[in-house]
Scaffold this motif. Structure first.
Motif, PDB file in Angstrom:
ATOM      1  N   SER A 266      -5.893  -6.866  -6.946  1.00 38.38           N
ATOM      2  CA  SER A 266      -5.648  -8.106  -7.082  1.00 38.38           C
ATOM      3  C   SER A 266      -5.827  -7.485  -9.074  1.00 38.38           C
ATOM      4  CB  SER A 266      -6.180  -9.266  -7.058  1.00 38.38           C
ATOM      5  OG  SER A 266      -8.130  -9.213  -7.343  1.00 38.38           O
ATOM      6  N   THR A 267      -6.771  -6.299  -9.786  1.00 41.60           N
ATOM      7  CA  THR A 267      -6.873  -6.231 -11.265  1.00 41.60           C
ATOM      8  C   THR A 267      -5.549  -5.473 -11.427  1.00 41.60           C
ATOM      9  OG1 THR A 267      -8.410  -4.395  -9.923  1.00 41.60           O
ATOM     10  CG2 THR A 267      -9.378  -6.174 -10.938  1.00 41.60           C
ATOM     11  N   GLY A 268      -4.691  -5.016 -10.557  1.00 37.44           N
ATOM     12  CA  GLY A 268      -3.761  -4.123 -10.687  1.00 37.44           C
ATOM     13  C   GLY A 268      -3.441  -2.678 -10.449  1.00 37.44           C
ATOM     14  N   CYS A 269      -5.189  -2.420  -9.146  1.00 41.70           N
ATOM     15  CA  CYS A 269      -5.218  -0.841  -8.988  1.00 41.70           C
ATOM     16  C   CYS A 269      -4.645  -0.662  -7.344  1.00 41.70           C
ATOM     17  CB  CYS A 269      -6.633  -0.657  -8.944  1.00 41.70           C
ATOM     18  SG  CYS A 269      -6.977  -0.278 -10.975  1.00 41.70           S
ATOM     19  N   THR A 270      -4.291   0.721  -7.035  1.00 40.90           N
ATOM     20  CA  THR A 270      -4.761   0.597  -5.453  1.00 40.90           C
ATOM     21  C   THR A 270      -5.685   1.056  -5.406  1.00 40.90           C
ATOM     22  OG1 THR A 270      -1.928   1.635  -6.336  1.00 40.90           O
ATOM     23  CG2 THR A 270      -3.144   1.896  -3.922  1.00 40.90           C
ATOM     24  N   GLY A 271      -5.457   0.285  -3.585  1.00 38.64           N
ATOM     25  CA  GLY A 271      -6.882   1.329  -2.622  1.00 38.64           C
ATOM     26  C   GLY A 271      -6.507   1.389  -1.598  1.00 38.64           C
ATOM     27  N   THR A 272      -7.273   2.059  -0.712  1.00 40.93           N
ATOM     28  CA  THR A 272      -7.390   2.815   0.153  1.00 40.93           C
ATOM     29  C   THR A 272      -8.261   1.917   1.470  1.00 40.93           C
ATOM     30  OG1 THR A 272      -6.757   5.132  -0.359  1.00 40.93           O
ATOM     31  CG2 THR A 272      -7.308   4.726   1.769  1.00 40.93           C
ATOM     32  N   LEU A 273      -7.801   1.220   2.591  1.00 45.68           N
ATOM     33  CA  LEU A 273      -8.325   1.402   3.931  1.00 45.68           C
ATOM     34  C   LEU A 273      -8.981   2.273   4.313  1.00 45.68           C
ATOM     35  CD1 LEU A 273      -5.831  -1.202   5.465  1.00 45.68           C
ATOM     36  CD2 LEU A 273      -7.109  -1.240   3.732  1.00 45.68           C
ATOM     37  N   VAL A 274     -10.883   2.352   4.001  1.00 51.43           N
ATOM     38  CA  VAL A 274     -11.629   3.398   5.070  1.00 51.43           C
ATOM     39  C   VAL A 274     -12.248   2.934   5.859  1.00 51.43           C
ATOM     40  CG1 VAL A 274     -11.043   4.929   2.758  1.00 51.43           C
ATOM     41  CG2 VAL A 274     -13.237   2.953   3.127  1.00 51.43           C
TER      42      VAL A 274
ATOM     43  N   GLN B 185      -5.463  17.665 -11.247  1.00 54.92           N
ATOM     44  CA  GLN B 185      -3.122  18.486 -10.901  1.00 54.92           C
ATOM     45  C   GLN B 185      -2.137  17.677 -12.140  1.00 54.92           C
ATOM     46  OE1 GLN B 185      -2.057  14.856 -10.077  1.00 54.92           O
ATOM     47  NE2 GLN B 185      -4.676  14.271  -9.751  1.00 54.92           N
ATOM     48  N   GLN B 186      -1.192  17.739 -11.244  1.00 57.76           N
ATOM     49  CA  GLN B 186       0.104  17.642 -11.369  1.00 57.76           C
ATOM     50  C   GLN B 186       0.748  16.714 -10.965  1.00 57.76           C
ATOM     51  OE1 GLN B 186       1.982  21.224 -12.706  1.00 57.76           O
ATOM     52  NE2 GLN B 186       0.415  21.950 -14.429  1.00 57.76           N
ATOM     53  N   CYS B 187       0.611  16.340 -10.245  1.00 53.77           N
ATOM     54  CA  CYS B 187       1.180  14.531  -9.302  1.00 53.77           C
ATOM     55  C   CYS B 187       1.870  13.751 -10.665  1.00 53.77           C
ATOM     56  CB  CYS B 187       0.647  14.036  -9.077  1.00 53.77           C
ATOM     57  SG  CYS B 187      -0.150  14.562  -7.171  1.00 53.77           S
ATOM     58  N   ASP B 188       2.913  12.703 -10.700  1.00 51.31           N
ATOM     59  CA  ASP B 188       3.424  11.823 -11.779  1.00 51.31           C
ATOM     60  C   ASP B 188       2.740  11.128 -10.819  1.00 51.31           C
ATOM     61  OD1 ASP B 188       5.305  14.178 -13.018  1.00 51.31           O
ATOM     62  OD2 ASP B 188       7.329  13.699 -11.600  1.00 51.31           O
ATOM     63  N   ALA B 189       2.784  10.576 -12.007  1.00 53.76           N
ATOM     64  CA  ALA B 189       1.597   8.320 -11.742  1.00 53.76           C
ATOM     65  C   ALA B 189       1.502   7.655 -12.693  1.00 53.76           C
ATOM     66  CB  ALA B 189       0.667   8.976 -10.949  1.00 53.76           C
ATOM     67  N   GLN B 190       2.476   6.798 -12.860  1.00 59.52           N
ATOM     68  CA  GLN B 190       2.225   5.929 -13.373  1.00 59.52           C
ATOM     69  C   GLN B 190       0.629   4.586 -13.657  1.00 59.52           C
ATOM     70  OE1 GLN B 190       3.862   5.379 -16.301  1.00 59.52           O
ATOM     71  NE2 GLN B 190       5.334   7.279 -15.755  1.00 59.52           N
ATOM     72  N   PRO B 191       0.494   3.882 -14.716  1.00 54.56           N
ATOM     73  CA  PRO B 191      -0.847   2.927 -14.614  1.00 54.56           C
ATOM     74  C   PRO B 191       0.071   2.000 -12.790  1.00 54.56           C
ATOM     75  CG  PRO B 191      -0.368   2.789 -16.647  1.00 54.56           C
ATOM     76  CD  PRO B 191       0.552   4.263 -15.801  1.00 54.56           C
ATOM     77  N   GLY B 192      -1.691   1.826 -12.803  1.00 51.77           N
ATOM     78  CA  GLY B 192      -1.052   0.948 -11.468  1.00 51.77           C
ATOM     79  C   GLY B 192      -1.726   1.532 -10.300  1.00 51.77           C
ATOM     80  N   ALA B 193      -1.373   3.234 -10.752  1.00 52.57           N
ATOM     81  CA  ALA B 193      -1.504   4.223  -8.878  1.00 52.57           C
ATOM     82  C   ALA B 193      -3.328   4.408  -8.724  1.00 52.57           C
ATOM     83  CB  ALA B 193      -0.708   5.448  -9.420  1.00 52.57           C
ATOM     84  N   SER B 194      -3.740   4.530 -10.183  1.00 54.09           N
ATOM     85  CA  SER B 194      -5.028   5.033 -10.356  1.00 54.09           C
ATOM     86  C   SER B 194      -5.602   4.086  -8.746  1.00 54.09           C
ATOM     87  CB  SER B 194      -5.843   4.777 -11.693  1.00 54.09           C
ATOM     88  OG  SER B 194      -5.750   3.356 -12.195  1.00 54.09           O
ATOM     89  N   GLY B 195      -7.185   4.506  -8.718  1.00 53.56           N
ATOM     90  CA  GLY B 195      -7.531   3.696  -7.324  1.00 53.56           C
ATOM     91  C   GLY B 195      -7.027   4.509  -6.037  1.00 53.56           C
ATOM     92  N   SER B 196      -5.834   4.884  -6.642  1.00 54.70           N
ATOM     93  CA  SER B 196      -5.108   5.504  -4.280  1.00 54.70           C
ATOM     94  C   SER B 196      -6.089   6.717  -4.185  1.00 54.70           C
ATOM     95  CB  SER B 196      -4.178   5.970  -4.757  1.00 54.70           C
ATOM     96  OG  SER B 196      -3.049   5.447  -5.466  1.00 54.70           O
ATOM     97  N   GLY B 197      -6.138   6.758  -2.727  1.00 58.07           N
ATOM     98  CA  GLY B 197      -7.361   7.604  -2.371  1.00 58.07           C
ATOM     99  C   GLY B 197      -6.328   8.789  -1.488  1.00 58.07           C
TER     100      GLY B 197
END
Length: 374
Positions: free
Chosen positions: A150-158, A298-310
């Motif tokens: 909810s703060t604007g990031c991404t997370g992953t179920l672990v 690395q060189q993955c294209d990404a924008q803010p909001g993707a941070s926190g992704s697994g």
């Protein structure tokens, strides 16, 4: 957007339909996992939640800077891996830890490894990200493991009630962000289809919405909170969220990060909710260009909001005799550094080292005996 044949091949690869060479298989390496146990927990003053959530991490310390950093002592590691726990009622505790079974000589040898030579990040014109549409993909593994914080990031179920994300989504290094007090995790699900007797909409992407679950407590390592003062905080940019109730979806286990040369084709994968494609889950994969003991560049294209992704890979687990995807890192975001008087940027992921694996696994399971297989 990629041509349809390319996208179909990509999605088949993600879902495991492409076969590897019958002789060679990328194996999950055996890892010596130490034990990280809580020793003393004390109450802290309730935080004020005054920080603005920042979806990008900035640091003047680039790859060479991280490689030149001295190897932490045993006492310093205990301090870095101590952690704060934020509860849903706003209370806060700090837990000191003990570390057992750690070979400091081996740590010094591996952490001193210089890794591969860096290639400058250059991406012109073509956007290599793929927006994932359709519930047949979005609601199925591995894409279904990606959730919205909810703060604007991404997370992953672990685990059945745990979400891994970036620490900077919760804490800016000085204070907890405003949205952390009532933190929630959003699960993508399809909307009810609108009935229409005059027009068919089958050719349009199905509209999606989020179903939210409150977070019960959040763990943030002191390495992130204290490390921002001396440029090592990025190494500890991870946090674990425990939900108030189980999510009842398939999750992806964590694993110790292999070296870049051990990765299949040297590549990593991750999906996130990039801000420039609101409401879409965005998947990407790319090659790791350089690494330190704690970070992947690395060189993955990404924008803010993707941070926190697994960040995950799929490799062969010899003991189980099957292919397994595991989370090996957390996407931290873009890093801008000054090099030879010129600003340069990187995309950076925090590696799950043996110590971090031991800590995160204990947060999830509460039993160190279940955390020896990295």
């Amino acid at each position: 957007m990629a041509p349809l044949p390319t996208l179909l091949i990509l999605l088949c690869a993600v879902r495991g339909a492409l076969l590897y060479h019958p002789i060679w298989k990328p194996m999950w390496p055996a890892s010596k996992v130490p034990v990280v146990l809580p020793q003393l927990t004390e109450d802290l003053d309730a935080p004020e939640f005054t920080a603005e959530a920042k979806l990008e991490v900035t640091s003047p310390c680039g790859p060479e800077c991280h490689k030149r950093a001295s190897v932490p002592s045993y006492e310093e590691l205990k301090e870095l891996l101590s952690y704060e726990t934020l509860y849903f009622n706003g209370s806060l505790t700090q837990t000191n830890v003990g570390i057992y079974g750690l070979n400091m000589a081996e740590l010094a040898r591996t952490q001193g490894n210089k890794g591969r030579s860096r290639a400058k990040r250059q991406i012109y014109g073509h956007d290599s990200r793929f927006s994932i549409f359709g519930k047949d993909f979005l609601l199925n593994y591995p894409f279904s493991t990606s959730v919205k914080v909810s703060t604007g990031c991404t997370g992953t179920l672990v685990a059945d009630r745990h979400v891994l994300t970036a620490a900077h989504c919760i804490h800016d290094g000085k204070s907890y962000v405003k949205g952390a007090k009532k933190l929630k995790v959003g699960f993508l699900k399809p909307r009810q289809k609108e009935e229409s007797s005059n027009q068919t909409r089958s050719h349009l992407p199905e509209k999606m919405k989020f179903q939210w679950i409150r977070v019960k407590r959040t763990h943030v390592p002191k390495g992130w909170i204290k490390g921002n003062a001396n440029d090592i905080g990025m190494d500890y940019d991870y946090a674990l969220l425990e939900l108030k109730k189980p999510h009842k979806r398939r999750y992806m286990k964590i694993g110790v990060s292999p070296t870049a040369k051990q990765l299949p084709a040297g590549r990593i994968h991750f999906s996130g909710y990039d801000n420039d494609r609101r409401g879409n889950l965005v998947y990407r994969f790319c090659e790791v260009r350089e690494e330190t003991y704690d970070l992947l560049y690395q060189q993955c294209d990404a924008q803010p909001g993707a941070s926190g992704s697994g960040v995950y890979v799929r490799m062969w687990k010899r003991e189980h005799r099957r292919w397994e995807r595991r989370i090996i890192g957390i996407f931290s975001g873009h890093q801008w550094v000054e090099r030879d008087g010129m600003p340069q940027d990187f995309n950076v992921a925090v590696r799950i080292t043996p110590l971090k694996y031991a800590q995160i696994c204990y947060w999830i399971k509460g039993n160190y005996a279940d955390c020896r297989d990295g």
